[in-house]
Design a protein around this motif. Structure first.
Motif, PDB file in Angstrom:
ATOM      1  N   GLU A  77     113.706  26.323  42.876  1.00  0.00           N
ATOM      2  CA  GLU A  77     112.905  26.131  44.082  1.00  0.00           C
ATOM      3  C   GLU A  77     112.331  27.457  44.563  1.00  0.00           C
ATOM      4  O   GLU A  77     112.555  28.516  43.965  1.00  0.00           O
ATOM      5  N   GLN A  78     111.581  27.382  45.647  1.00  0.00           N
ATOM      6  CA  GLN A  78     110.887  28.557  46.185  1.00  0.00           C
ATOM      7  C   GLN A  78     111.873  29.693  46.472  1.00  0.00           C
ATOM      8  O   GLN A  78     112.942  29.479  47.030  1.00  0.00           O
ATOM      9  N   LEU A  79     111.482  30.914  46.096  1.00  0.00           N
ATOM     10  CA  LEU A  79     112.336  32.083  46.272  1.00  0.00           C
ATOM     11  C   LEU A  79     112.246  32.674  47.677  1.00  0.00           C
ATOM     12  O   LEU A  79     113.200  33.295  48.152  1.00  0.00           O
ATOM     13  N   PHE A  80     111.091  32.531  48.314  1.00  0.00           N
ATOM     14  CA  PHE A  80     110.860  33.103  49.643  1.00  0.00           C
ATOM     15  C   PHE A  80     110.633  31.988  50.663  1.00  0.00           C
ATOM     16  O   PHE A  80     110.083  30.936  50.334  1.00  0.00           O
ATOM     17  N   ARG A  81     111.036  32.260  51.894  1.00  0.00           N
ATOM     18  CA  ARG A  81     110.710  31.375  52.993  1.00  0.00           C
ATOM     19  C   ARG A  81     109.292  31.706  53.440  1.00  0.00           C
ATOM     20  O   ARG A  81     108.986  32.836  53.803  1.00  0.00           O
ATOM     21  N   ILE A  82     108.426  30.721  53.404  1.00  0.00           N
ATOM     22  CA  ILE A  82     107.039  30.947  53.793  1.00  0.00           C
ATOM     23  C   ILE A  82     106.785  30.314  55.153  1.00  0.00           C
ATOM     24  O   ILE A  82     107.122  29.148  55.384  1.00  0.00           O
ATOM     25  N   TYR A  83     106.240  31.109  56.064  1.00  0.00           N
ATOM     26  CA  TYR A  83     105.788  30.585  57.349  1.00  0.00           C
ATOM     27  C   TYR A  83     104.271  30.428  57.258  1.00  0.00           C
ATOM     28  O   TYR A  83     103.532  31.413  57.250  1.00  0.00           O
ATOM     29  N   TYR A  84     103.818  29.195  57.178  1.00  0.00           N
ATOM     30  CA  TYR A  84     102.408  28.933  56.928  1.00  0.00           C
ATOM     31  C   TYR A  84     101.525  29.313  58.117  1.00  0.00           C
ATOM     32  O   TYR A  84     100.392  29.754  57.937  1.00  0.00           O
ATOM     33  N   TYR A  85     102.050  29.134  59.318  1.00  0.00           N
ATOM     34  CA  TYR A  85     101.283  29.409  60.530  1.00  0.00           C
ATOM     35  C   TYR A  85     102.211  30.043  61.559  1.00  0.00           C
ATOM     36  O   TYR A  85     103.441  29.951  61.440  1.00  0.00           O
ATOM     37  N   ASP A  86     101.649  30.669  62.579  1.00  0.00           N
ATOM     38  CA  ASP A  86     102.490  31.271  63.605  1.00  0.00           C
ATOM     39  C   ASP A  86     103.330  30.214  64.321  1.00  0.00           C
ATOM     40  O   ASP A  86     104.507  30.429  64.619  1.00  0.00           O
ATOM     41  N   TRP A  87     102.735  29.020  64.581  1.00  0.00           N
ATOM     42  CA  TRP A  87     103.502  27.964  65.245  1.00  0.00           C
ATOM     43  C   TRP A  87     104.662  27.501  64.366  1.00  0.00           C
ATOM     44  O   TRP A  87     105.717  27.091  64.860  1.00  0.00           O
ATOM     45  N   HIS A  88     104.489  27.558  63.049  1.00  0.00           N
ATOM     46  CA  HIS A  88     105.560  27.177  62.127  1.00  0.00           C
ATOM     47  C   HIS A  88     106.737  28.143  62.272  1.00  0.00           C
ATOM     48  O   HIS A  88     107.906  27.726  62.336  1.00  0.00           O
ATOM     49  N   TYR A  89     106.428  29.422  62.369  1.00  0.00           N
ATOM     50  CA  TYR A  89     107.468  30.442  62.544  1.00  0.00           C
ATOM     51  C   TYR A  89     108.252  30.199  63.834  1.00  0.00           C
ATOM     52  O   TYR A  89     109.489  30.161  63.842  1.00  0.00           O
ATOM     53  N   PHE A  90     107.537  30.023  64.944  1.00  0.00           N
ATOM     54  CA  PHE A  90     108.207  29.857  66.222  1.00  0.00           C
ATOM     55  C   PHE A  90     108.940  28.518  66.313  1.00  0.00           C
ATOM     56  O   PHE A  90     109.987  28.420  66.971  1.00  0.00           O
ATOM     57  N   LEU A  91     108.443  27.488  65.639  1.00  0.00           N
ATOM     58  CA  LEU A  91     109.145  26.208  65.576  1.00  0.00           C
ATOM     59  C   LEU A  91     110.490  26.369  64.867  1.00  0.00           C
ATOM     60  O   LEU A  91     111.528  25.873  65.336  1.00  0.00           O
ATOM     61  N   MET A  92     110.486  27.065  63.729  1.00  0.00           N
ATOM     62  CA  MET A  92     111.728  27.279  62.991  1.00  0.00           C
ATOM     63  C   MET A  92     112.700  28.151  63.790  1.00  0.00           C
ATOM     64  O   MET A  92     113.911  27.947  63.747  1.00  0.00           O
ATOM     65  N   ARG A  93     112.162  29.109  64.514  1.00  0.00           N
ATOM     66  CA  ARG A  93     113.016  29.945  65.361  1.00  0.00           C
ATOM     67  C   ARG A  93     113.716  29.107  66.439  1.00  0.00           C
ATOM     68  O   ARG A  93     114.907  29.291  66.706  1.00  0.00           O
ATOM     69  N   ARG A  94     112.974  28.191  67.033  1.00  0.00           N
ATOM     70  CA  ARG A  94     113.574  27.327  68.053  1.00  0.00           C
ATOM     71  C   ARG A  94     114.658  26.432  67.459  1.00  0.00           C
ATOM     72  O   ARG A  94     115.592  26.024  68.153  1.00  0.00           O
ATOM     73  N   ASN A  95     114.534  26.133  66.177  1.00  0.00           N
ATOM     74  CA  ASN A  95     115.529  25.317  65.491  1.00  0.00           C
ATOM     75  C   ASN A  95     116.740  26.134  65.045  1.00  0.00           C
ATOM     76  O   ASN A  95     117.629  25.599  64.376  1.00  0.00           O
ATOM     77  N   GLY A  96     116.748  27.422  65.372  1.00  0.00           N
ATOM     78  CA  GLY A  96     117.898  28.253  65.058  1.00  0.00           C
ATOM     79  C   GLY A  96     117.767  29.085  63.802  1.00  0.00           C
ATOM     80  O   GLY A  96     118.723  29.760  63.390  1.00  0.00           O
ATOM     81  N   GLU A  97     116.590  29.064  63.163  1.00  0.00           N
ATOM     82  CA  GLU A  97     116.417  29.829  61.923  1.00  0.00           C
ATOM     83  C   GLU A  97     116.332  31.320  62.227  1.00  0.00           C
ATOM     84  O   GLU A  97     115.705  31.745  63.197  1.00  0.00           O
ATOM     85  N   SER A  98     116.975  32.114  61.394  1.00  0.00           N
ATOM     86  CA  SER A  98     116.961  33.565  61.548  1.00  0.00           C
ATOM     87  C   SER A  98     117.018  34.204  60.169  1.00  0.00           C
ATOM     88  O   SER A  98     117.323  33.533  59.168  1.00  0.00           O
ATOM     89  N   ILE A  99     116.730  35.500  60.105  1.00  0.00           N
ATOM     90  CA  ILE A  99     116.792  36.202  58.836  1.00  0.00           C
ATOM     91  C   ILE A  99     118.207  36.134  58.256  1.00  0.00           C
ATOM     92  O   ILE A  99     118.396  35.935  57.053  1.00  0.00           O
ATOM     93  N   LYS A 100     119.199  36.292  59.104  1.00  0.00           N
ATOM     94  CA  LYS A 100     120.588  36.231  58.632  1.00  0.00           C
ATOM     95  C   LYS A 100     120.878  34.895  57.953  1.00  0.00           C
ATOM     96  O   LYS A 100     121.518  34.844  56.887  1.00  0.00           O
TER      97      LYS A 100
END
Length: 300
Positions: free
Chosen positions: A230-253
């Motif tokens: 599967e995909q090796l990198f996490r891709i954030y397609y749009y800025d709203w996608h990034y902030f949506l994932m952040r609200r869901n608890g996603e982090s670099i760690k």
């Protein structure tokens, strides 16, 4: 030829993003995989200036990659759009005979953890292949009320598949890094392009992107065994996608559990455009704040 190198085809506008990529390669490249960069020859001095004291890399010119194909005329890149020329040059890097395989990175890629040769090559020394049906992205588009994404990409897949007469599901690897084998690109050249008196410059079009051409060549000519991942990198397609994932608890760690890196699309980080046109103060400040927060998070 060595087994594997990292490679990024870049240009002036992306040099600041490339600098950040190089910093993460220096930090996380556990097996010291060589890193190659190509740019137009006339941009070399600017590249050296931006990347000075950042890390180790080897440079080749875009022109040398183009010239490695004797069936292609000098200056052909000037007859294509910038995006298509970049795609084709990346896909022709194998002709320099530097390595059997290469990890094709974009300038906006960032590694977030230690990586090794074994992340990209199987025990038989053949590369893994990122290949999937792209359902997560399709569902994201549907959820956001944009089903046209699904129809457009499905049509694109159908068009490339039809070049080879293959039936069955559409497969994708739409986002870097791409793990590409010299043998696969060469099989496309010898078994499809040459018999038709074509080059990759002829068939790599908006309807036939290089990523799908590679996958279809692999599936049709079997130049290497298929070792799917599967995909090796996490891709954030749009800025709203990034902030949506952040609200869901996603982090670099948390991402480090499943991914080697992240991609923040350059289309929504214009503050990293090298010598970019002047923006309003508020617009530039907001983008820089977002960029700073993302950048700090990448190293925590």
């Amino acid at each position: 030829m060595i087994d594997l190198v990292l490679y990024c085809k870049s240009y002036r506008k992306d040099f600041l993003r490339l600098k950040q990529l190089l910093e993460t390669i220096e930090k996380y490249n556990a097996d010291k995989i060589p890193f190659y960069i190509s740019t137009p020859a006339e941009q070399y001095d600017e590249l050296v200036g931006v990347l000075r004291n950042t890390g180790s890399y080897q440079w080749v010119s875009d022109e040398s990659i183009i010239a490695a194909n004797p069936r292609v005329s000098v200056g052909i890149e000037k007859t294509r759009s910038g995006g298509l020329a970049q795609q084709t040059i990346k896909s022709e890097f194998w002709r320099l005979e530097i390595s059997e395989n290469y990890i094709c990175l974009d300038s906006d890629c960032l590694f977030i953890k230690q990586f090794y040769l074994s992340d990209f090559l199987g025990i038989d020394k053949n590369p893994y292949t990122v290949i999937y049906q792209n359902k997560e992205y399709f569902q994201l588009a549907i959820n956001r009320g944009n089903p046209k994404v699904l129809s457009d990409l499905s049509l694109e897949g159908d068009k490339v598949k039809s070049l080879f007469g293959r039936l069955g599901p559409n497969y994708y690897c739409p986002c870097p890094p791409f793990i590409w084998s010299r043998k696969v690109w060469e099989s496309l050249d010898l078994q499809y392009l040459k018999p038709k008196n074509l080059t990759l410059w002829d068939i790599n079009t908006a309807d036939h992107p290089e990523t799908l051409l590679y996958l279809e060549a692999l599936l049709n000519f079997h130049a290497i065994p298929l070792h799917p991942i599967e995909q090796l990198f996490r891709i954030y397609y749009y800025d709203w996608h990034y902030f949506l994932m952040r609200r869901n608890g996603e982090s670099i760690k948390k991402l480090r559990m499943n991914y080697l890196g992240v991609i923040y699309q350059s289309s929504w980080s214009k503050s990293l455009d090298f010598q970019s046109p002047s923006k309003s103060f508020l617009s530039r400040a907001l983008r820089r704040i977002k960029r700073f927060l993302r950048y700090i998070e990448s190293f925590t």
